[in-house]
Enzyme design. Structure first.
Site, short mmCIF file in Angstrom:
data_model
loop_
_atom_site.label_atom_id
_atom_site.label_comp_id
_atom_site.label_asym_id
_atom_site.label_seq_id
_atom_site.Cartn_x
_atom_site.Cartn_y
_atom_site.Cartn_z
N CYS A 185 6.28 -7.21 7.01
CA CYS A 185 7.38 -6.72 7.84
C CYS A 185 7.73 -7.81 8.85
CB CYS A 185 6.96 -5.46 8.59
SG CYS A 185 8.32 -4.65 9.46
N SER B 230 11.37 5.13 15.41
CA SER B 230 10.20 4.66 16.16
C SER B 230 10.63 4.25 17.55
CB SER B 230 9.58 3.47 15.43
OG SER B 230 9.06 3.90 14.20
N CYS C 61 -1.32 5.67 10.12
CA CYS C 61 -0.09 5.00 10.55
C CYS C 61 -0.41 3.65 11.17
CB CYS C 61 0.62 5.79 11.64
SG CYS C 61 1.00 7.45 11.20
N CYS D 279 6.48 -5.44 15.63
CA CYS D 279 6.05 -4.49 16.67
C CYS D 279 4.61 -4.82 17.05
CB CYS D 279 6.16 -3.06 16.14
SG CYS D 279 7.87 -2.63 15.70
N GLY E 199 6.66 -2.18 6.00
CA GLY E 199 8.05 -2.66 5.94
C GLY E 199 9.02 -1.82 6.74
N GLU F 92 0.81 -1.21 0.00
CA GLU F 92 0.00 0.00 0.00
C GLU F 92 0.85 1.27 0.00
OE1 GLU F 92 -4.16 -1.57 1.73
OE2 GLU F 92 -2.70 -1.06 3.27
N SER G 288 11.92 6.24 8.03
CA SER G 288 11.50 5.92 9.39
C SER G 288 11.93 4.49 9.72
CB SER G 288 9.98 6.05 9.50
OG SER G 288 9.55 5.70 10.80
N CYS H 132 3.45 8.49 1.29
CA CYS H 132 3.94 7.51 2.27
C CYS H 132 4.11 6.18 1.54
CB CYS H 132 2.90 7.42 3.39
SG CYS H 132 3.29 6.18 4.62
N CYS I 31 1.32 -2.83 15.59
CA CYS I 31 1.29 -2.47 14.17
C CYS I 31 0.58 -3.53 13.33
CB CYS I 31 2.71 -2.27 13.65
SG CYS I 31 2.80 -1.84 11.91
#
Ligand code: SAH
Length: 368
Positions: A115, A218, A338, A119, A164, A95, A196, A108, A122
């Site tokens: 990923c 992060s 996010c 985390c 990712g 995306e 990021s 973005c 997420c």
């Protein structure tokens, strides 16, 4: 049969120059013309390149192509945010999100299918990891957004905050960034491209050396026990080590600041004591705190901190001389905010980092 023609999209300028020289016997300025066509004018086929000789275009078409990702779905938010799911191969989808604001337009982009960082808050992590994106697939997201946005396209900023972990795909992310910065590519300044990361320390040192774009980190927790739970890579590179790398990054780039992202999770990391701990970590450094209200997704137990808790947290940081702002949530009605990007990740071939870490620490515990 697979198309074996060289994809010119995302090809580094030097490689494009040697390709036109060696395979087409042409001068380097032909490569520069091609780049202008591909990135500035968004061309995807050679026949439209009117200032190139007919025979040159024909020969190009035999040896090369401009292969761009395909759109699977597109959604528009009531706030103007747009989200595309792009097809990268027959099954996987990633995306890309465009966020218009009065003074800028931010794209973005994703760097991986899924990923592996795991985390806990997420949505992408829930998908697991499938593979790294190629340079063409990373650059292709920008190419496509320009095409879709049309003449009103105003991509002034690019952020690696989609799916990712960009530093886990360093090999392809850095050449893509070079195209974003190249004056024949998207001609963006270093401070308008933000990478990021969840905190891959060795790659932060490498990036400082090789390609000094704006860095966002992060952080999400002010102490190791809490960060170990939220961002599992912390068990390998704890906070002190991560911050040392960040301050080194700042030294290398003369006086800009690093943004630390901090997701606001109700009752988890949003207490006044956390804000004070955080202020101590940041004191004396060119750091900005970006507080991100948690964006929920199906299956999560976390809740967003209350607006009052977020304001109180921000005020404590500011009172300690740390610049802190709250990120406005955009595109949440289309799951584009996010941490909500899930894409379509099938065939997860690799285990998640968190799973690996947990089993590794369990083995250690058992061995003791
Ligand atoms: N892998 C990179 C890019 C991730 S997305 C990184 O970790 O930095 C960009 C930001 O959104 C990160 O700070 C990420 O931690 C945050 N984020 C992830 N899930 C979120 C959620 N559900 N709500 C709010 N922010 C989230």
């Amino acid at each position: 049969m697979a198309d074996e023609r060289l994809n010119l999209l995302g090809l580094p300028r030097a490689e494009l120059e040697s390709f036109v020289a060696q395979r087409l016997g042409a001068k380097p300025f032909r490569a520069r013309q091609l780049m202008k066509w591909i990135y500035r004018r968004g061309a995807a086929d050679f026949s439209s390149m009117s200032d190139l000789k007919h025979e040159f275009r024909e020969r190009l078409g035999e040896l090369a192509q401009i292969a761009v990702p395909q759109i699977v779905t597109e959604q528009k938010s009531s706030d103007g945010t747009r989200k595309w799911m792009l097809r990268m191969d027959d099954v996987q989808g990633i995306e890309t999100v465009y966020i218009p604001e009065p003074d800028r337009g931010t794209l973005c982009i994703s760097s991986q299918v899924g990923c592996a960082m795991d985390c806990s808050f997420c949505a992408t992590a829930q998908q697991g990891f499938n593979r790294n994106l190629t340079v063409a697939e990373i650059v292709g997201q920008v190419w496509l957004a320009h095409r879709e946005l049309g003449p009103e396209s105003r991509i002034t900023n690019i952020v690696f905050m989609g799916m990712g972990e960009p530093l886990a795909n360093y090999r392809n992310v850095v050449p893509a960034i070079r195209i974003f910065l190249d004056d024949l590519g998207y001609d963006l300044s270093r401070r308008r491209v933000t990478l990021s990361t969840s905190g891959l320390v060795p790659q932060i040192y490498k990036l400082a050396q090789e390609c000094n774009v704006a860095l966002a980190v992060s952080l999400h927790a002010p102490n190791d026990p809490l960060r170990d739970q939220l961002v599992p890579i912390n068990r390998i590179h704890p906070i002190a080590e991560l911050l040392e790398a960040c301050w080194h990054y700042l030294d290398e780039q003369n006086g800009r600041s690093i943004t630390f992202e901090y997701v606001m999770l109700d009752g988890v990391n949003d207490k006044p004591e956390h804000a004070r701990q955080l202020a101590r970590l940041m004191r004396g450094h060119a750091a900005k705190l970006n507080l991100i209200p948690f964006n929920p997704f199906p299956g999560t137990d976390y809740r967003r901190s209350s607006p009052a808790a977020i304001t109180a947290f921000r005020d404590i940081l500011n009172a300690h001389g740390v610049i802190a702002t709250t990120r406005r949530t955009r595109g949440d009605d289309i799951d584009a905010a996010c941490g909500q990007l899930a894409g379509r990740v099938t065939d997860r071939t690799l285990v998640r980092l968190g799973a690996k870490l947990t089993s590794a620490s369990r083995m250690e515990a058992e061995a003791r």
